[in-house]
Design an enzyme around this catalytic site. Structure first.
Site, PDB file in Angstrom:
ATOM      1  CE1 TYR A  18      -3.844  -2.293   0.569  1.00  0.00           C
ATOM      2  CE2 TYR A  18      -2.552  -3.198   2.384  1.00  0.00           C
ATOM      3  CZ  TYR A  18      -3.631  -3.279   1.527  1.00  0.00           C
ATOM      4  OH  TYR A  18      -4.504  -4.336   1.625  1.00  0.00           O
ATOM      5  CG  HIS A  23      -7.146   5.096   0.749  1.00  0.00           C
ATOM      6  ND1 HIS A  23      -7.916   6.235   0.824  1.00  0.00           N
ATOM      7  CD2 HIS A  23      -7.847   4.137   1.418  1.00  0.00           C
ATOM      8  CE1 HIS A  23      -9.031   5.974   1.505  1.00  0.00           C
ATOM      9  NE2 HIS A  23      -9.012   4.723   1.884  1.00  0.00           N
ATOM     10  CG  PHE A  69      -5.799  -2.519   7.373  1.00  0.00           C
ATOM     11  CD1 PHE A  69      -5.291  -2.449   6.084  1.00  0.00           C
ATOM     12  CD2 PHE A  69      -5.366  -3.536   8.212  1.00  0.00           C
ATOM     13  CE1 PHE A  69      -4.371  -3.382   5.632  1.00  0.00           C
ATOM     14  CE2 PHE A  69      -4.450  -4.472   7.773  1.00  0.00           C
ATOM     15  CZ  PHE A  69      -3.950  -4.392   6.479  1.00  0.00           C
ATOM     16  CG  ASN A  71     -12.319   0.940   6.168  1.00  0.00           C
ATOM     17  OD1 ASN A  71     -11.908   1.947   5.596  1.00  0.00           O
ATOM     18  ND2 ASN A  71     -13.006   0.003   5.551  1.00  0.00           N
ATOM     19  CG  ASN A 117     -15.127   3.953   4.701  1.00  0.00           C
ATOM     20  OD1 ASN A 117     -16.241   4.440   4.900  1.00  0.00           O
ATOM     21  ND2 ASN A 117     -14.901   3.070   3.742  1.00  0.00           N
TER      22      ASN A 117
END
EC number: 3.1.1.29
Length: 203
Positions: A18, A23, A69, A71, A117
């Protein structure tokens, strides 16, 4: 802001896969920030985050990258706020925003999640919308009504291109300078300056 500390939390997803995702723009900003001042991140399990700190002009800057993470970002933010007993006016959350053009900055002192989120979970865990968030535009995904959700996910989890990196490097530079300059006397001016900043207009 009545204390000589600033708490800056960049949101993202942990894991090598990631690292360069759109993001993860919160992580990328903080990595630039800490590198500029020769500070390293270390894992602090009790804070559910990687942590870096340094001092500039009598201010202590405390940087956090949650190892939850996206969220579940609220779990780390709650742990940080509780541990340091932070007044929320000294807390700054850095996030990506698909509703803003690439390179656009938006500083808000309160408000809803806007569909993000990570922010939604922070609001839930803190039980308030009254905290600073600095949004960095990553642009919208290509329009395809039949696959709108899929397009959004693939866009935010897609890697930043080399062209986008040139844009974002200038944004990081501007934000780092502004976070250092920010104090209780010039807050309104700095916020206004950031909200009017757009990379394309400042080349």
């Amino acid at each position: 802001m009545n204390n000589n500390e600033k708490f800056i939390i960049g949101l993202g997803n942990p894991g090598k896969e990631y690292i360069q995702n759109r993001h993860n723009i919160g992580f990328l900003l903080l990595e630039n920030f800490s590198e500029k001042y020769d500070s390293k991140f270390t894992l602090k399990n009790k804070l559910k985050s990687w942590y870096s700190e340094f001092k500039i002009n009598n201010f202590t800057y405390r940087l956090f990258m949650p190892n939850t993470f996206m969220n579940n970002s609220g779990n780390a933010v709650r742990a940080i706020v509780d541990w340091y007993k932070i007044d929320l006016d000294r807390l700054f959350i850095i996030v990506d925003d698909i509703d803003l053009p690439l390179g656009k900055i938006r500083f808000r002192k309160k408000g809803s999640s806007g569909g993000h989120n990570g922010i939604k979970d922070i609001i839930n865990k803190l039980q308030t919308e009254n905290f600073n968030r600095i949004k960095i535009g990553i642009g919208s995904p290509p329009v395809n009504e039949r696959k709108k959700t899929l397009n959004t996910i693939s866009h935010v989890l897609g890697n930043i291109s080399s062209k986008e990196s040139l844009t974002l490097d200038r944004v990081y530079k501007k934000l780092i300078e502004s976070l250092i300059e920010l104090n209780d006397k010039n807050e309104d001016y700095i916020i206004s300056e950031l909200n009017s900043f757009h990379r394309e207009e400042n080349l």
